[in-house]
Design a protein around this motif. Sequence first.
Motif, PDB file in Angstrom:
ATOM      1  N   ILE A 102      43.775  43.147  41.098  1.00  0.00           N
ATOM      2  CA  ILE A 102      44.837  43.421  40.141  1.00  0.00           C
ATOM      3  C   ILE A 102      46.056  43.919  40.909  1.00  0.00           C
ATOM      4  CG2 ILE A 102      45.488  44.783  38.135  1.00  0.00           C
ATOM      5  CD1 ILE A 102      42.590  45.054  37.486  1.00  0.00           C
ATOM      6  N   TYR A 103      47.219  43.490  40.460  1.00  0.00           N
ATOM      7  CA  TYR A 103      48.437  44.013  41.058  1.00  0.00           C
ATOM      8  C   TYR A 103      49.530  44.086  39.997  1.00  0.00           C
ATOM      9  CZ  TYR A 103      50.570  39.374  41.179  1.00  0.00           C
ATOM     10  OH  TYR A 103      51.114  38.175  40.825  1.00  0.00           O
ATOM     11  N   CYS A 104      50.548  44.848  40.307  1.00  0.00           N
ATOM     12  CA  CYS A 104      51.744  44.934  39.478  1.00  0.00           C
ATOM     13  C   CYS A 104      52.935  45.010  40.433  1.00  0.00           C
ATOM     14  CB  CYS A 104      51.690  46.151  38.547  1.00  0.00           C
ATOM     15  SG  CYS A 104      51.608  47.724  39.416  1.00  0.00           S
ATOM     16  N   ARG A 105      54.070  45.361  39.932  1.00  0.00           N
ATOM     17  CA  ARG A 105      55.266  45.382  40.771  1.00  0.00           C
ATOM     18  C   ARG A 105      55.186  46.456  41.856  1.00  0.00           C
ATOM     19  NH1 ARG A 105      60.083  47.812  40.461  1.00  0.00           N
ATOM     20  NH2 ARG A 105      59.652  48.747  38.447  1.00  0.00           N
ATOM     21  N   THR A 106      54.729  47.676  41.499  1.00  0.00           N
ATOM     22  CA  THR A 106      54.725  48.784  42.458  1.00  0.00           C
ATOM     23  C   THR A 106      53.346  49.288  42.847  1.00  0.00           C
ATOM     24  OG1 THR A 106      54.847  50.435  40.711  1.00  0.00           O
ATOM     25  CG2 THR A 106      56.944  49.619  41.596  1.00  0.00           C
ATOM     26  N   GLY A 107      52.315  48.938  42.092  1.00  0.00           N
ATOM     27  CA  GLY A 107      50.966  49.417  42.380  1.00  0.00           C
ATOM     28  C   GLY A 107      50.508  50.545  41.480  1.00  0.00           C
ATOM     29  N   GLN A 108      51.385  51.085  40.659  1.00  0.00           N
ATOM     30  CA  GLN A 108      51.020  52.198  39.786  1.00  0.00           C
ATOM     31  C   GLN A 108      50.226  51.724  38.567  1.00  0.00           C
ATOM     32  OE1 GLN A 108      51.606  55.401  40.747  1.00  0.00           O
ATOM     33  NE2 GLN A 108      52.331  54.393  42.588  1.00  0.00           N
ATOM     34  N   THR A 109      50.727  50.737  37.868  1.00  0.00           N
ATOM     35  CA  THR A 109      50.071  50.227  36.665  1.00  0.00           C
ATOM     36  C   THR A 109      48.741  49.578  36.990  1.00  0.00           C
ATOM     37  OG1 THR A 109      52.264  49.836  35.730  1.00  0.00           O
ATOM     38  CG2 THR A 109      50.421  48.779  34.625  1.00  0.00           C
ATOM     39  N   SER A 110      48.677  48.898  38.115  1.00  0.00           N
ATOM     40  CA  SER A 110      47.432  48.214  38.483  1.00  0.00           C
ATOM     41  C   SER A 110      46.305  49.209  38.753  1.00  0.00           C
ATOM     42  CB  SER A 110      47.648  47.303  39.690  1.00  0.00           C
ATOM     43  OG  SER A 110      48.134  48.031  40.787  1.00  0.00           O
ATOM     44  N   SER A 111      46.617  50.408  39.193  1.00  0.00           N
ATOM     45  CA  SER A 111      45.585  51.432  39.410  1.00  0.00           C
ATOM     46  C   SER A 111      44.923  51.806  38.087  1.00  0.00           C
ATOM     47  CB  SER A 111      46.198  52.681  40.047  1.00  0.00           C
ATOM     48  OG  SER A 111      46.694  52.385  41.313  1.00  0.00           O
ATOM     49  N   THR A 112      45.719  51.945  37.045  1.00  0.00           N
ATOM     50  CA  THR A 112      45.181  52.252  35.712  1.00  0.00           C
ATOM     51  C   THR A 112      44.281  51.123  35.231  1.00  0.00           C
ATOM     52  OG1 THR A 112      47.168  53.512  35.211  1.00  0.00           O
ATOM     53  CG2 THR A 112      45.814  52.839  33.337  1.00  0.00           C
ATOM     54  N   ALA A 113      44.719  49.890  35.418  1.00  0.00           N
ATOM     55  CA  ALA A 113      43.920  48.736  35.005  1.00  0.00           C
ATOM     56  C   ALA A 113      42.615  48.666  35.797  1.00  0.00           C
ATOM     57  CB  ALA A 113      44.724  47.454  35.190  1.00  0.00           C
ATOM     58  N   ALA A 114      42.674  48.952  37.089  1.00  0.00           N
ATOM     59  CA  ALA A 114      41.473  48.922  37.928  1.00  0.00           C
ATOM     60  C   ALA A 114      40.459  49.971  37.466  1.00  0.00           C
ATOM     61  CB  ALA A 114      41.842  49.152  39.393  1.00  0.00           C
ATOM     62  N   LYS A 115      40.928  51.148  37.127  1.00  0.00           N
ATOM     63  CA  LYS A 115      40.025  52.183  36.613  1.00  0.00           C
ATOM     64  C   LYS A 115      39.350  51.733  35.326  1.00  0.00           C
ATOM     65  CE  LYS A 115      42.758  55.933  38.527  1.00  0.00           C
ATOM     66  NZ  LYS A 115      43.761  56.963  38.233  1.00  0.00           N
ATOM     67  N   ARG A 116      40.105  51.067  34.463  1.00  0.00           N
ATOM     68  CA  ARG A 116      39.524  50.574  33.209  1.00  0.00           C
ATOM     69  C   ARG A 116      38.468  49.492  33.462  1.00  0.00           C
ATOM     70  NH1 ARG A 116      44.364  49.370  29.182  1.00  0.00           N
ATOM     71  NH2 ARG A 116      42.627  48.674  27.891  1.00  0.00           N
ATOM     72  N   LEU A 117      38.709  48.639  34.450  1.00  0.00           N
ATOM     73  CA  LEU A 117      37.717  47.609  34.787  1.00  0.00           C
ATOM     74  C   LEU A 117      36.431  48.242  35.325  1.00  0.00           C
ATOM     75  CD1 LEU A 117      39.832  44.788  36.452  1.00  0.00           C
ATOM     76  CD2 LEU A 117      38.699  44.726  34.234  1.00  0.00           C
ATOM     77  N   LYS A 118      36.578  49.211  36.211  1.00  0.00           N
ATOM     78  CA  LYS A 118      35.385  49.879  36.765  1.00  0.00           C
ATOM     79  C   LYS A 118      34.603  50.575  35.661  1.00  0.00           C
ATOM     80  CE  LYS A 118      33.972  50.076  40.349  1.00  0.00           C
ATOM     81  NZ  LYS A 118      32.993  49.209  41.002  1.00  0.00           N
ATOM     82  N   LYS A 119      35.304  51.208  34.748  1.00  0.00           N
ATOM     83  CA  LYS A 119      34.658  51.905  33.633  1.00  0.00           C
ATOM     84  C   LYS A 119      33.924  50.915  32.730  1.00  0.00           C
ATOM     85  CE  LYS A 119      35.589  55.412  30.175  1.00  0.00           C
ATOM     86  NZ  LYS A 119      36.605  56.244  29.529  1.00  0.00           N
ATOM     87  N   ALA A 120      34.441  49.691  32.639  1.00  0.00           N
ATOM     88  CA  ALA A 120      33.823  48.650  31.811  1.00  0.00           C
ATOM     89  C   ALA A 120      32.664  47.956  32.526  1.00  0.00           C
ATOM     90  CB  ALA A 120      34.872  47.624  31.391  1.00  0.00           C
ATOM     91  N   GLY A 121      32.385  48.326  33.779  1.00  0.00           N
ATOM     92  CA  GLY A 121      31.222  47.781  34.475  1.00  0.00           C
ATOM     93  C   GLY A 121      31.496  46.648  35.439  1.00  0.00           C
ATOM     94  N   PHE A 122      32.748  46.406  35.783  1.00  0.00           N
ATOM     95  CA  PHE A 122      33.050  45.359  36.751  1.00  0.00           C
ATOM     96  C   PHE A 122      32.596  45.802  38.133  1.00  0.00           C
ATOM     97  CE2 PHE A 122      35.395  43.881  33.250  1.00  0.00           C
ATOM     98  CZ  PHE A 122      35.705  42.552  33.462  1.00  0.00           C
ATOM     99  N   ALA A 123      31.996  44.880  38.879  1.00  0.00           N
ATOM    100  CA  ALA A 123      31.382  45.223  40.157  1.00  0.00           C
ATOM    101  C   ALA A 123      32.398  45.389  41.285  1.00  0.00           C
ATOM    102  CB  ALA A 123      30.356  44.156  40.532  1.00  0.00           C
ATOM    103  N   ASP A 124      33.178  44.367  41.568  1.00  0.00           N
ATOM    104  CA  ASP A 124      34.125  44.378  42.689  1.00  0.00           C
ATOM    105  C   ASP A 124      35.552  44.366  42.172  1.00  0.00           C
ATOM    106  OD1 ASP A 124      32.262  44.359  44.741  1.00  0.00           O
ATOM    107  OD2 ASP A 124      32.120  42.176  44.757  1.00  0.00           O
ATOM    108  N   VAL A 125      36.209  45.522  42.223  1.00  0.00           N
ATOM    109  CA  VAL A 125      37.578  45.639  41.735  1.00  0.00           C
ATOM    110  C   VAL A 125      38.475  46.065  42.888  1.00  0.00           C
ATOM    111  CG1 VAL A 125      39.106  46.782  40.083  1.00  0.00           C
ATOM    112  CG2 VAL A 125      36.745  46.260  39.431  1.00  0.00           C
ATOM    113  N   TYR A 126      39.611  45.392  42.994  1.00  0.00           N
ATOM    114  CA  TYR A 126      40.560  45.652  44.069  1.00  0.00           C
ATOM    115  C   TYR A 126      41.972  45.754  43.493  1.00  0.00           C
ATOM    116  CZ  TYR A 126      36.691  43.832  46.816  1.00  0.00           C
ATOM    117  OH  TYR A 126      35.451  43.622  47.371  1.00  0.00           O
TER     118      TYR A 126
END
Length: 149
Positions: A102-126
């Motif tokens: 996941i990426y966004c323009r600066t890296g801030q928003t993508s961190s929030t999205a990555a946390k949500r994916l990990k919480k939802a059970g995704f195995a490999d999140v970057y």
Amino acid sequence: MSDILHRLPEFIGNHPFLSFGFIAVLVAVIAAEVGRLGRGYKALTPAGLTQLINKNNALLIDVSSIQDYEKGHIPGARHVAMSQFDPENKDLAKAKNLPVAIYCRTGQTSSTAAKRLKKAGFADVYTLDGGLRTWTEAQLPLVKGRSAS
């Protein structure tokens, strides 16, 4: 070495602000590292992301605004607005066992999205460390417009 240890209390007594400043910085660095290790996803450099895409066929998601996405995005990236980002979406849920970057323009928003994916059970999140800004600084290709390549 023992001479240094014998003189340490004298140094601390003569330089209390410097000593407390050192301890504060040390605690901050340790806290940052523990937080980084505990977040559950990995931050990649542009070169690391390129390798992940080429070797592991990772799903690449851009969570920038639609305007930023149209100005330029990484080839092959799919746009999902953060307001519509749902890790439980049936199309996204199919990728639970695949690498997802996941990426966004600066890296801030993508961190929030990555946390949500990990919480939802995704195995490999970057995430792309520094966002699309670091990608363009590395002079890597961008695609303009709506459609993903």
